[in-house]
Motif scaffolding. Structure first.
Motif, PDB file in Angstrom:
ATOM      1  N   GLU A   1       0.932  -0.785   0.160  1.00  0.00           N
ATOM      2  CA  GLU A   1       0.213  -0.582  -0.466  1.00  0.00           C
ATOM      3  C   GLU A   1       0.386   0.575   0.020  1.00  0.00           C
ATOM      4  O   GLU A   1       0.239   1.963  -1.372  1.00  0.00           O
ATOM      5  N   ALA A   2       1.764   1.226   0.221  1.00  0.00           N
ATOM      6  CA  ALA A   2       3.238   2.698   1.047  1.00  0.00           C
ATOM      7  C   ALA A   2       3.132   2.538  -0.869  1.00  0.00           C
ATOM      8  O   ALA A   2       3.749   4.139  -0.839  1.00  0.00           O
ATOM      9  N   VAL A   3       4.168   1.538  -1.787  1.00  0.00           N
ATOM     10  CA  VAL A   3       4.099   1.369  -2.520  1.00  0.00           C
ATOM     11  C   VAL A   3       3.503   2.802  -3.464  1.00  0.00           C
ATOM     12  O   VAL A   3       3.042   3.111  -4.219  1.00  0.00           O
ATOM     13  N   ARG A   4       2.306   2.046  -3.665  1.00  0.00           N
ATOM     14  CA  ARG A   4       0.757   2.341  -4.156  1.00  0.00           C
ATOM     15  C   ARG A   4       0.540   3.567  -3.964  1.00  0.00           C
ATOM     16  O   ARG A   4       0.898   4.808  -5.002  1.00  0.00           O
ATOM     17  N   GLU A   5       0.532   4.044  -2.772  1.00  0.00           N
ATOM     18  CA  GLU A   5      -0.099   5.652  -2.669  1.00  0.00           C
ATOM     19  C   GLU A   5       1.092   6.487  -3.236  1.00  0.00           C
ATOM     20  O   GLU A   5       0.724   7.562  -3.048  1.00  0.00           O
ATOM     21  N   SER A   6       2.532   6.176  -2.768  1.00  0.00           N
ATOM     22  CA  SER A   6       3.306   7.288  -2.533  1.00  0.00           C
ATOM     23  C   SER A   6       3.421   7.225  -4.236  1.00  0.00           C
ATOM     24  O   SER A   6       4.054   8.103  -5.350  1.00  0.00           O
ATOM     25  N   LEU A   7       3.570   6.163  -5.092  1.00  0.00           N
ATOM     26  CA  LEU A   7       3.630   6.447  -6.260  1.00  0.00           C
ATOM     27  C   LEU A   7       2.773   6.722  -7.233  1.00  0.00           C
ATOM     28  O   LEU A   7       2.292   8.024  -7.725  1.00  0.00           O
ATOM     29  N   LYS A   8       1.112   6.996  -6.708  1.00  0.00           N
ATOM     30  CA  LYS A   8      -0.123   7.008  -6.996  1.00  0.00           C
ATOM     31  C   LYS A   8       0.114   9.173  -6.840  1.00  0.00           C
ATOM     32  O   LYS A   8      -0.271   9.802  -8.346  1.00  0.00           O
TER      33      LYS A   8
ATOM     34  N   ASP B   1       9.020   9.141 -16.685  1.00  0.00           N
ATOM     35  CA  ASP B   1      10.092   9.232 -18.117  1.00  0.00           C
ATOM     36  C   ASP B   1       9.503   7.707 -19.459  1.00  0.00           C
ATOM     37  O   ASP B   1       9.054   8.363 -20.009  1.00  0.00           O
ATOM     38  N   CYS B   2       9.622   6.551 -18.421  1.00  0.00           N
ATOM     39  CA  CYS B   2       9.541   5.870 -19.137  1.00  0.00           C
ATOM     40  C   CYS B   2       7.859   5.498 -19.388  1.00  0.00           C
ATOM     41  O   CYS B   2       7.185   4.543 -20.386  1.00  0.00           O
ATOM     42  N   ILE B   3       6.666   5.555 -17.810  1.00  0.00           N
ATOM     43  CA  ILE B   3       4.969   6.382 -18.581  1.00  0.00           C
ATOM     44  C   ILE B   3       5.471   6.827 -20.211  1.00  0.00           C
ATOM     45  O   ILE B   3       4.103   6.436 -20.629  1.00  0.00           O
ATOM     46  N   ARG B   4       5.652   8.144 -19.682  1.00  0.00           N
ATOM     47  CA  ARG B   4       5.360   8.958 -21.280  1.00  0.00           C
ATOM     48  C   ARG B   4       6.035   8.593 -22.549  1.00  0.00           C
ATOM     49  O   ARG B   4       5.023   8.506 -22.980  1.00  0.00           O
ATOM     50  N   GLN B   5       6.303   7.681 -21.986  1.00  0.00           N
ATOM     51  CA  GLN B   5       6.947   7.171 -23.415  1.00  0.00           C
ATOM     52  C   GLN B   5       6.590   6.535 -23.974  1.00  0.00           C
ATOM     53  O   GLN B   5       5.889   6.150 -25.177  1.00  0.00           O
ATOM     54  N   ALA B   6       5.468   5.426 -22.786  1.00  0.00           N
ATOM     55  CA  ALA B   6       4.870   4.321 -23.368  1.00  0.00           C
ATOM     56  C   ALA B   6       4.131   4.967 -23.704  1.00  0.00           C
ATOM     57  O   ALA B   6       3.455   4.111 -25.040  1.00  0.00           O
ATOM     58  N   ILE B   7       3.097   6.142 -23.207  1.00  0.00           N
ATOM     59  CA  ILE B   7       1.794   6.618 -23.644  1.00  0.00           C
ATOM     60  C   ILE B   7       1.946   6.899 -25.461  1.00  0.00           C
ATOM     61  O   ILE B   7       1.201   7.236 -25.952  1.00  0.00           O
TER      62      ILE B   7
ATOM     63  N   LEU C   1      13.245   3.013  -7.330  1.00  0.00           N
ATOM     64  CA  LEU C   1      12.738   3.585  -8.487  1.00  0.00           C
ATOM     65  C   LEU C   1      13.491   5.205  -8.568  1.00  0.00           C
ATOM     66  O   LEU C   1      12.770   5.688  -7.697  1.00  0.00           O
ATOM     67  N   ALA C   2      14.860   5.713  -9.296  1.00  0.00           N
ATOM     68  CA  ALA C   2      15.196   6.765  -9.176  1.00  0.00           C
ATOM     69  C   ALA C   2      14.816   7.765  -9.569  1.00  0.00           C
ATOM     70  O   ALA C   2      14.309   7.966 -11.156  1.00  0.00           O
TER      71      ALA C   2
END
Length: 115
Positions: free
Chosen positions: A6-13, A106-112, A99-100
């Motif tokens: 949950e901590a990873v999910r919430e922080s990345l969100k 950047d990866c998400i933007r490239q994929a989109i 994740l650094a």
């Protein structure tokens, strides 16, 4: 985004929404497969190590349901074997946790952009 932590999910969100992205969260692959937003998703971020279905199995299940959207696999233990398996199921990328900087964004933007 699929992660059993949950901590990873919430922080990345939080971080991704600050950058203007809309983020839906799932605790497990099974939850993603029935999620009402799956059909309109632009990109998936999936943790590899989860209790019921690992990230590779989640990507395979998504693909078997006819969704070809990009999938980014995240893991705390990136190995050559895991990279090969990620490539075999058509993952857009495999990123090492923690994740650094802006690597995930950047990866998400490239994929989109590629869809």
């Amino acid at each position: 985004m699929v992660d059993d932590d949950e901590a990873v999910r919430e922080s990345l969100k939080f971080a991704l929404e600050l950058e203007g992205l809309q983020v839906s969260l799932c605790r497990a692959g099974e939850e993603l497969l029935v999620h009402p937003h799956l059909s309109v998703a632009k990109c998936l971020v999936i943790d590899f190590r989860m209790p019921e279905m690992d990230g590779i199995a989640v990507i395979q299940a998504v693909r078997s349901r006819g969704f070809a959207l990009p999938a980014i696999l995240i893991t705390g233990h990136a190995t050559a074997v895991l990279r090969q398996r990620a490539d075999e199921v058509g993952a857009h990328a495999l990123l090492q946790k923690p994740l650094a900087g802006t690597d995930l964004l950047d990866c998400i933007r490239q994929a989109i952009r590629l869809t």
